[in-house]
Design an enzyme around this catalytic site. Structure first.
Site, PDB file in Angstrom:
ATOM      1  CD  GLU A  98     -13.985  -2.654   6.804  1.00  0.00           C
ATOM      2  OE1 GLU A  98     -13.032  -2.490   7.581  1.00  0.00           O
ATOM      3  OE2 GLU A  98     -13.870  -3.154   5.667  1.00  0.00           O
ATOM      4  CG  ASP A 145     -15.030  -2.743   0.725  1.00  0.00           C
ATOM      5  OD1 ASP A 145     -15.069  -3.895   1.195  1.00  0.00           O
ATOM      6  OD2 ASP A 145     -14.466  -1.794   1.292  1.00  0.00           O
ATOM      7  NE  ARG A 160     -11.495   2.279   4.504  1.00  0.00           N
ATOM      8  CZ  ARG A 160     -10.923   2.675   5.632  1.00  0.00           C
ATOM      9  NH1 ARG A 160     -10.509   1.778   6.511  1.00  0.00           N
ATOM     10  NH2 ARG A 160     -10.755   3.964   5.899  1.00  0.00           N
ATOM     11  NE  ARG A 207      -3.808  -2.009   2.621  1.00  0.00           N
ATOM     12  CZ  ARG A 207      -5.000  -2.043   2.034  1.00  0.00           C
ATOM     13  NH1 ARG A 207      -5.356  -1.045   1.217  1.00  0.00           N
ATOM     14  NH2 ARG A 207      -5.826  -3.042   2.238  1.00  0.00           N
ATOM     15  N   GLY A 208       0.263   2.354  -0.344  1.00  0.00           N
ATOM     16  CA  GLY A 208       0.968   3.628  -0.260  1.00  0.00           C
ATOM     17  C   GLY A 208       1.550   4.074  -1.588  1.00  0.00           C
ATOM     18  CG  MET A 234     -13.740  -7.002   4.618  1.00  0.00           C
ATOM     19  SD  MET A 234     -12.835  -7.994   3.413  1.00  0.00           S
ATOM     20  CE  MET A 234     -14.006  -9.313   3.156  1.00  0.00           C
TER      21      MET A 234
END
Length: 468
Positions: A338, A239, A284, A183-184, A282
């Site tokens: 979540e 998601d 977000r 990530r990132g 899951m």
């Protein structure tokens, strides 16, 4: 050639005050049509090795010719709301092989990178890309970059993986990604330096919205340098929250396994007096997994998603509803995404490596509040809490998602070899289409509280439209 991208012909209707009358007589104005044009590196002049497959094909209910378009709207109200002539209705480019391509396959080198969190089907996509490039276009070198965008940066010291049909033959039986991920963000200038050093002509990025934003930066550096490198994305989000895509790959596998967790919670709840099963899934910002998993099992009494706020207290609140449901049936099952109820929790400071705001953990908090409420009411209960998140995202794709991954990978290769760039492939209205990257990251796909999916959930659970 200059670095400025050319664009294919796009359908951009004038959105000026188009109004349609709905059945109740109320006027509705369509939103302005998004820009659906796809960037290209230049004219495609090379006869494709796939051309013989296309000689006798024309648009049918099962196939869309490359000169045709897939309409953005699929209702009379939506189309009427656009106004104007038929040829000006907004439409998307169809996926599929082209009769003419931009890159000479014998001189093309391709790269593949997987970024972000795990998702069922990543290895299927990698294998599909390699097979299509090798078998159908005869591309002689395909490499995989290790551990996401870090794999391009010299300081990390990661080697590349030579990808051949033999090397990827059996990778789909395993979950995760054989290339690794991270990530990132990383410096797009350094990434393009690496592409230049390795003489990569085509880069496939498999990742979510953050990864696609990174791919857009890479494409812009490529354009600024006047290079001819195609950047094509295969969107990945467990998601299902990328817009203009019917479903993201791996989603069906995910909600299928999530439904097993609901079944287990229901069994546990039924097996104890006044039992409650609580399953955190899951999601977000989008509650698709929670909704579909609950519908698949029809055992949930309550589904909580980020798109629909709820309140704990009062006769119309969640806790009172749960107590009534337990009194009526002897047990209850709650499914929570979540990201639900974040407005009720103490917010976590900062962001994660992908730039997402950190979430507070709704699962343990919900368990605590339910337990306290039943204790105060003098009702003995037991709460079984299940969180299958990592187990779900790390499994191999089911057969449906495997097929979907293969078709997406084929579509991505056809698009890249034809010189298209800064775009993703996806399925819209059950047709495979090209979507500009800017559009794919323009907003989040979410459950519509007024849509038929949420209505189906309310019908299945019997919960009120709102808690509060």
């Amino acid at each position: 050639m200059s670095g400025a991208f050319e664009t294919t012909e796009a359908t951009r209707p004038d959105p000026a005050d188009n109004v349609v009358r709905l059945p109740d007589g109320e006027p509705r104005r369509n939103e302005a049509a998004p820009d659906l044009s796809i960037a290209t590196l230049g004219p495609a002049r090379i006869t494709s090795p796939m051309a013989p497959l296309l000689d006798s094909r024309q648009t049918t209910e099962h196939y869309v010719d490359e000169q045709d378009r897939v309409l953005l709207d699929d209702t009379v109200a939506g189309i009427a709301g656009r106004g104007g002539p038929l040829q000006e209705l907004p439409g998307m480019e169809p996926c599929g092989p082209r009769r003419k391509i931009f890159f000479d396959p014998s001189k093309t080198r391709a790269g593949i990178v997987t970024c972000g969190g795990l998702c069922p089907g990543l290895n299927d996509v990698i294998a599909g890309l390699v097979r299509t490039l090798t078998y159908h276009y005869r591309v002689r070198r395909v490499v995989g970059f290790r551990n996401g965008y870090q794999g391009f940066i010299a300081d990390y010291g990661y080697d590349v993986v030579e990808l051949t049909p033999e090397r990827v033959r059996d990778i789909a039986v395993d979950g995760g990604t054989v290339l690794g991920t991270s990530r990132g963000p990383q410096d797009p200038e350094e990434i393009v330096d690496c592409l230049e050093r390795m003489h990569i002509n085509v880069l496939f990025v498999v990742g979510g919205d953050g990864s696609m934003r990174g791919a857009m930066q890479i494409a812009r550096v490529i354009a600024d340098r006047g290079l001819l490198i195609s950047v094509v994305g295969i969107p990945k989000t467990i998601d299902n929250d990328i817009p203009y895509i019917d479903q993201s790959f791996g989603f069906q596998t995910a909600f299928g396994l999530a439904s097993d967790a609901i079944r287990a919670a229901q069994v546990e709840a039924k097996s104890t007096a006044n039992g409650i099963g609580l399953v955190k899934l899951m999601g977000r910002h989008s509650g698709f997994i929670a909704c579909y998993a609950a519908l698949a099992r029809s055992g949930a009494d309550v589904v909580l998603i980020p798109e629909v706020p709820f309140a704990f207290e009062g006769e119309g609140g969640l806790l009172a509803h749960l107590r009534r449901r337990v009194a009526e049936r002897g047990h209850a099952v709650v499914v929570v995404a979540e990201g639900a109820g974040q407005e009720l929790l103490e917010q976590q400071p900062g962001v994660d490596a992908s730039g997402n705001a950190k979430l507070s953990d709704i699962g343990p908090y919900l368990r605590q509040r339910i337990g306290e409420h039943f204790a105060e009411a003098g009702v003995e209960t037991s709460i079984r809490y299940i969180d299958p998140s990592y187990a779900i995202r790390s499994v191999p794709a089911n057969p449906y998602d495997s097929v979907y991954c293969v078709r997406l990978s084929q579509a991505a290769v056809h698009a890249a070899m034809s010189g298209r760039t800064e775009m993703v492939v996806g399925r819209w209205r059950r047709r495979f289409v090209h979507i500009p990257m800017s559009l794919a990251v323009s907003r989040r796909n979410q459950v519509d509280p007024h849509g038929d999916l949420w209505m189906a959930v309310l019908e299945s659970t019997g919960q009120p439209v709102r808690f509060g």
